[in-house]
Design an enzyme around this catalytic site. Structure first.
Site, mmCIF file in Angstrom:
data_model
loop_
_atom_site.group_PDB
_atom_site.id
_atom_site.type_symbol
_atom_site.label_atom_id
_atom_site.label_comp_id
_atom_site.label_asym_id
_atom_site.label_seq_id
_atom_site.Cartn_x
_atom_site.Cartn_y
_atom_site.Cartn_z
ATOM 1 C CB CYS A 112 8.987 4.219 29.366
ATOM 2 S SG CYS A 112 7.817 5.605 29.442
ATOM 3 C CG HIS A 318 -0.895 5.629 33.539
ATOM 4 N ND1 HIS A 318 -1.206 6.587 32.599
ATOM 5 C CD2 HIS A 318 0.457 5.600 33.614
ATOM 6 C CE1 HIS A 318 -0.085 7.096 32.121
ATOM 7 N NE2 HIS A 318 0.944 6.525 32.723
ATOM 8 C CG MET A 322 1.567 2.848 31.656
ATOM 9 S SD MET A 322 -0.092 2.438 32.257
ATOM 10 C CE MET A 322 0.018 0.657 32.372
#
Length: 400
Positions: A112, A318, A322
């Site tokens: 992440c 999203h 990201m």
């Protein structure tokens, strides 16, 4: 009386686990030190996964995670485990677990990038970084070993009077309030040991049953990502979440695209395996720069960006971008001939600013052609992080 009808039964008290709830970039997650976890959860396995699922509040058939720390989105259903690094010349080992919302599943297949912004600060505050490497004031350079993808990340964390500086004036689209800037360098960001372009091509003809044959750039950089042109699938590249996340047919189409791209990239061998690999690869669509209004009501002007990008995570569009996908965008944009580079206007470039649903983001990347293969040396972006809560999380004693 109602009280007389309440059954009193003996249950073991809840387990208390030291934890910190942190925003990193445009994500939030629960952070743990490995040696502070219950002993059975300090190693990979069913017990660790069960613990993280219960902490976050999954699986939840209501998809709300009311009985846990998760926020019912891919950006807020995240966990991090940190430890003193076992790698030479590194400070901290960073392990990321993406927790599914409605399934009993923790995906360990990728990093992440957003929560990476909080790793250095947490490691400093918890004494994981050696004290002689932490300046009283200035910038602390934290050398992170990203365990999921076996890569080095460098975080430049601001320090003030011996403590991590969290508050500042750096604004990040997708985050409401300003904070201190944390610059992150993703070193050698190609994900995995093979080619950065696993098919050997900058652009492929991807055959997708029920959809057709689409041009696609499939790249392993930051995180495995499949890029397609927005207009090829009926979009403009300026869409916000509601335009896609409320359309079940569209979500099914994107998952089909993602699944067949994963097969082409060699990440899975059969469509049945995609359900157990939700975190990777990502699927994104690109378009030339165009003006639009972001989810906050802010105007994004075409002349201020190089291209528009929209990406899906864990089956949903999203709300911003990201961090790892931003690395993929920046790297692909630096390589002439990819769909991302073409959408950005073509040519050689070392940085790109793209529009996403919440605003814009700039990412720099360096790529070079060696012996016929493209390699990336690093990608750079700025994020921010802030501790939201610290103390203990509690889970039932029979969780594992």
């Amino acid at each position: 009386m109602i009280v007389d009808r309440i059954r009193v039964m003996a249950f073991a008290p809840q387990i208390k686990i030291p934890a910190t709830y942190i925003r990193g970039g445009t994500s939030k997650g629960v952070f743990f030190k490995r040696d502070e976890l219950p002993e059975v959860c300090q190693q990979p396995g069913a017990a660790r996964d069960a613990m993280l699922l219960r902490v976050i509040g999954s699986p939840d058939p209501y998809a709300k995670q009311i009985d846990g720390m998760g926020g019912a989105t891919s950006s807020t259903s995240k966990t991090v485990i940190l430890d003193k690094s076992s790698e030479p010349d590194h400070d901290v080992d960073y392990l990321f677990g993406q927790v599914a919302i409605d399934k009993a599943f923790v995906d360990w297949s990728g990093n992440c990038g957003n929560l990476t912004a909080a790793v250095g600060a947490f490691a400093i505050s918890k004494g994981i970084v050696d004290a002689d490497r932490v300046p009283e004031n200035g910038i602390c350079t934290v050398r992170i070993w990203q365990v999921n993808i076996q890569k080095t990340i460098i975080a430049h964390v601001p320090m003030c009077n011996g403590e991590v500086q969290e508050i500042g004036d750096f604004e990040l689209d997708g985050v409401t309030f300003p904070a201190a800037e944390v610059e992150i360098e993703f070193m050698d960001p190609a994900d995995g040991e093979g080619s950065m372009f696993p098919t050997g091509n900058l652009v492929d003809d991807l055959e997708v049953p029920g959809v057709g044959t689409l041009k696609a750039t499939m790249i392993n950089a930051g995180i495995p990502t499949i890029f397609v042109d927005a207009d090829a699938i009926g979009y403009r590249g300026t869409e916000l979440q509601d335009a896609i996340n409320g359309d079940n047919a569209a979500l099914e189409k994107f998952e089909t695209l993602r699944t067949h791209g994963a097969i082409a990239m060699g990440l899975i061998s059969d469509v049945s395996e995609a359900a157990a690999r939700q975190h990777t690869p990502k699927i994104a669509f690109v378009a030339p720069a165009s003006s639009y209004t972001s989810s906050s009501g802010k105007n994004v002007n075409a002349e201020d960006i190089d291209l528009c990008v929209r990406a899906l995570s864990m089956g949903k569009l999203h709300h911003a971008m990201m961090g790892t996908a931003a690395v993929a965008i920046g790297t692909a944009a630096a390589i002439p001939g990819t769909l991302v580079n073409t959408a950005a206007g073509g040519g050689e470039r070392q940085a790109v600013r793209f529009g996403h649903p919440s605003g814009t983001l700039r990412v720099g990347a360096e790529a070079k052609l060696e012996d016929g293969d493209w390699t990336a040396t690093k990608a750079i972006m700025s994020r921010s992080a802030r501790v939201l809560m610290e103390g203990w999380v509690r889970i039932p004693a029979d969780t594992f």
